[in-house]
Design a protein around this motif. Structure first.
Motif, mmCIF file in Angstrom:
data_model
loop_
_atom_site.group_PDB
_atom_site.id
_atom_site.type_symbol
_atom_site.label_atom_id
_atom_site.label_comp_id
_atom_site.label_asym_id
_atom_site.label_seq_id
_atom_site.Cartn_x
_atom_site.Cartn_y
_atom_site.Cartn_z
ATOM 1 N N LEU A 224 3.061 67.798 23.203
ATOM 2 C CA LEU A 224 3.693 68.038 21.122
ATOM 3 C C LEU A 224 5.041 67.014 21.486
ATOM 4 C CD1 LEU A 224 1.766 69.931 19.360
ATOM 5 C CD2 LEU A 224 0.878 67.429 20.449
ATOM 6 N N MET A 225 5.257 65.967 20.592
ATOM 7 C CA MET A 225 6.972 66.095 21.236
ATOM 8 C C MET A 225 7.896 65.960 19.701
ATOM 9 S SD MET A 225 9.328 62.829 19.989
ATOM 10 C CE MET A 225 8.896 61.605 20.690
ATOM 11 N N VAL A 226 8.404 66.023 19.153
ATOM 12 C CA VAL A 226 8.798 65.679 17.609
ATOM 13 C C VAL A 226 11.175 65.500 17.758
ATOM 14 C CG1 VAL A 226 9.797 68.387 17.268
ATOM 15 C CG2 VAL A 226 9.604 66.229 15.156
ATOM 16 N N GLY A 227 11.450 64.536 17.538
ATOM 17 C CA GLY A 227 12.999 63.872 16.706
ATOM 18 C C GLY A 227 13.400 64.006 15.709
ATOM 19 N N GLU A 228 14.443 64.884 15.581
ATOM 20 C CA GLU A 228 14.618 64.202 14.012
ATOM 21 C C GLU A 228 16.471 63.696 14.607
ATOM 22 O OE1 GLU A 228 16.857 67.495 10.767
ATOM 23 O OE2 GLU A 228 15.582 68.349 12.868
ATOM 24 N N TYR A 229 16.663 62.462 14.050
ATOM 25 C CA TYR A 229 17.752 61.729 13.623
ATOM 26 C C TYR A 229 18.658 61.585 12.664
ATOM 27 C CZ TYR A 229 14.617 58.454 10.647
ATOM 28 O OH TYR A 229 13.751 58.173 9.924
ATOM 29 N N ASP A 230 20.135 60.970 12.701
ATOM 30 C CA ASP A 230 20.986 61.201 11.715
ATOM 31 C C ASP A 230 21.089 59.970 11.604
ATOM 32 O OD1 ASP A 230 23.107 61.059 10.444
ATOM 33 O OD2 ASP A 230 24.169 61.019 12.271
ATOM 34 N N LYS A 231 20.642 60.268 9.138
ATOM 35 C CA LYS A 231 19.906 58.727 9.318
ATOM 36 C C LYS A 231 22.216 57.718 8.765
ATOM 37 C CE LYS A 231 18.043 61.197 5.939
ATOM 38 N NZ LYS A 231 18.194 62.421 6.608
ATOM 39 N N ASP A 232 23.059 58.362 9.067
ATOM 40 C CA ASP A 232 24.058 57.713 9.153
ATOM 41 C C ASP A 232 23.968 56.802 10.356
ATOM 42 O OD1 ASP A 232 24.406 58.386 6.029
ATOM 43 O OD2 ASP A 232 25.428 60.111 7.195
ATOM 44 N N THR A 233 23.506 57.655 10.403
ATOM 45 C CA THR A 233 23.594 56.566 12.457
ATOM 46 C C THR A 233 22.520 55.621 12.919
ATOM 47 O OG1 THR A 233 25.200 58.473 12.582
ATOM 48 C CG2 THR A 233 24.190 56.894 15.006
ATOM 49 N N LEU A 234 21.220 56.303 12.406
ATOM 50 C CA LEU A 234 19.894 55.785 13.091
ATOM 51 C C LEU A 234 19.134 55.765 11.909
ATOM 52 C CD1 LEU A 234 19.168 57.240 16.298
ATOM 53 C CD2 LEU A 234 20.138 55.203 16.211
ATOM 54 N N GLY A 235 18.171 54.308 11.754
ATOM 55 C CA GLY A 235 16.887 54.549 10.933
ATOM 56 C C GLY A 235 15.704 54.425 11.677
ATOM 57 N N GLU A 236 15.007 54.638 11.312
ATOM 58 C CA GLU A 236 13.222 55.106 12.124
ATOM 59 C C GLU A 236 13.165 54.214 13.163
ATOM 60 O OE1 GLU A 236 8.706 55.775 10.877
ATOM 61 O OE2 GLU A 236 10.225 56.056 9.494
ATOM 62 N N GLY A 237 13.219 53.054 13.045
ATOM 63 C CA GLY A 237 12.584 51.946 13.372
ATOM 64 C C GLY A 237 13.690 52.146 15.112
ATOM 65 N N GLU A 238 14.620 52.798 14.537
ATOM 66 C CA GLU A 238 16.160 52.647 16.296
ATOM 67 C C GLU A 238 15.494 53.894 17.233
ATOM 68 O OE1 GLU A 238 19.415 50.113 14.201
ATOM 69 O OE2 GLU A 238 19.322 52.533 13.982
ATOM 70 N N ALA A 239 15.345 54.734 16.385
ATOM 71 C CA ALA A 239 14.898 55.939 16.431
ATOM 72 C C ALA A 239 14.383 56.088 17.181
ATOM 73 C CB ALA A 239 14.904 57.102 15.621
ATOM 74 N N HIS A 240 12.571 55.085 17.012
ATOM 75 C CA HIS A 240 11.381 55.466 16.994
ATOM 76 C C HIS A 240 11.196 54.269 18.904
ATOM 77 C CE1 HIS A 240 7.158 55.985 18.044
ATOM 78 N NE2 HIS A 240 6.838 54.201 18.020
ATOM 79 N N LEU A 241 12.591 53.094 18.613
ATOM 80 C CA LEU A 241 13.013 52.214 19.946
ATOM 81 C C LEU A 241 13.497 53.256 21.051
ATOM 82 C CD1 LEU A 241 12.906 50.066 21.467
ATOM 83 C CD2 LEU A 241 15.247 49.126 19.768
ATOM 84 N N LEU A 242 14.306 54.575 21.015
ATOM 85 C CA LEU A 242 14.505 55.558 21.130
ATOM 86 C C LEU A 242 13.850 56.172 22.216
ATOM 87 C CD1 LEU A 242 18.539 56.321 19.626
ATOM 88 C CD2 LEU A 242 17.731 55.161 22.068
ATOM 89 N N ALA A 243 12.864 57.079 21.706
ATOM 90 C CA ALA A 243 12.319 57.549 21.832
ATOM 91 C C ALA A 243 11.223 56.349 23.153
ATOM 92 C CB ALA A 243 10.868 58.009 21.012
ATOM 93 N N GLN A 245 12.088 53.909 24.344
ATOM 94 C CA GLN A 245 12.773 53.360 25.875
ATOM 95 C C GLN A 245 12.711 54.846 26.792
ATOM 96 O OE1 GLN A 245 16.052 50.709 26.038
ATOM 97 N NE2 GLN A 245 16.198 51.224 23.997
ATOM 98 N N THR A 246 12.294 56.104 26.730
ATOM 99 C CA THR A 246 12.629 57.863 27.227
ATOM 100 C C THR A 246 11.353 57.210 27.611
ATOM 101 O OG1 THR A 246 14.477 58.475 25.652
ATOM 102 C CG2 THR A 246 13.297 59.814 27.526
ATOM 103 N N LEU A 247 10.667 56.941 27.386
ATOM 104 C CA LEU A 247 9.352 57.094 27.738
ATOM 105 C C LEU A 247 8.973 55.459 29.510
ATOM 106 C CD1 LEU A 247 5.750 57.862 27.982
ATOM 107 C CD2 LEU A 247 5.656 55.720 26.336
#
Length: 294
Positions: A224-243, A245-247
């Protein structure tokens, strides 16, 4: 709203990296500046709380590379205007250095426990499909990303996290791409914008932190993975895209992606950041790339 999916299927020596990244970031910014600073710009710069600390470096940059200096200042002005005008979030601009994180004590790096999120014993009699639904619903109303990863995939990821401890990912920005650096520590992935890393090194503020919980890895075959992002730097779509790419880079058997990891880690002189951008555009058509937060 959380973005959760079921997925099927410390810092290296940065001297060479610093040189090339300075070039690549300024190249993509597309700066157009004048050759002279206005008195208002000079006065505003001196009012910055970090001015006294970096005055010597600022003066050196101004003398040795005035176009780069003015470019950075111009981009900063553009960012301020965008904020003041409440620009649409899907036109997010490049990042600027934030405040450094406080230094962490040595006893704060323990493994995160799934038990602190939900009762693991209550999941023992559930199927992987049921756990996936529970995990998704749990984060549905939280501004986080989450995923359920097959155990066999995560075993590959663990091995690569250990070998390739640091890497770069591009994310689309208003006038090009910005690079985000990731560093892996056990079952955690810590992301920071490259410009923050260059400014603060190990104290760079995170823009995304992902934790992989392995308590159900053996008996349920899932992580199970969970990720918390800084909304001042990333949007949800960008955070998801990083995840994602990591995969892809760390969890899939793809020789081309593995070669990118290898060159970045073992042969930096043969590494080209443009290859990562080309790979991203190949993997995800431009029409589906997130331009900013959802």
């Amino acid at each position: 709203m959380a973005s959760c999916s079921r997925i099927i299927g410390l810092v290296r020596n940065t001297a060479p990296l610093h040189n090339y990244t300075r070039f690549s970031l300024t190249q993509f910014r597309g700066f157009r500046t004048t050759a002279i600073m206005s008195e208002e710009q000079i006065e505003e710069l001196k009012q910055n709380p970090y001015y006294s600390k970096y005055a010597d470096k600022i003066a050196k940059l101004q003398n040795t590379s005035p176009e780069e200096f003015l470019g950075r200042l111009s981009a900063h002005d553009e960012r301020k205007k965008a904020v003041a005008a409440a620009a649409p979030e899907n036109q997010r601009d490049f990042s600027f250095p934030g405040r450094p994180m406080p230094k962490m004590s040595a006893d704060t790096s323990g493994e995160k426990s799934l038990e602190k999120i939900m009762k693991v014993d209550l999941l023992r009699d559930k199927t992987p499909e049921e756990i996936t639904e529970i995990w998704t619903k749990f984060f549905a109303k939280q501004e986080k990303i989450c995923a359920v990863i097959p155990a066999e995939t995560y075993k590959i990821m663990q091995q690569r996290f250990s070998e390739f401890k640091t890497f770069l990912f591009p994310i689309p920005r208003k006038n090009g791409y910005e690079f985000v650096m990731v560093q892996f520590l056990n079952n955690e992935a810590h992301f920071t914008t490259l410009i923050n890393f260059q400014a603060h090194k190990e104290n760079a503020p995170e823009c995304l932190g992902m934790v992989h919980y392995t308590e159900l890895m053996e008996d349920k075959g899932i992580v199970l993975m969970v990720g918390e992002y800084d909304k001042d730097t990333l949007g949800e779509g960008e955070a998801h895209l990083l995840a994602i790419q990591t995969l892809r880079y760390f969890g899939q058997n793809n020789d081309k992606l593995l070669n990118h990891l290898y060159r970045f880690t073992y042969d930096i002189t043969d590494f080209n950041h443009l290859d990562l951008i080309a790979q991203l555009e190949s993997d995800f058509p431009q029409s589906v790339l997130p331009a900013g937060p959802a």
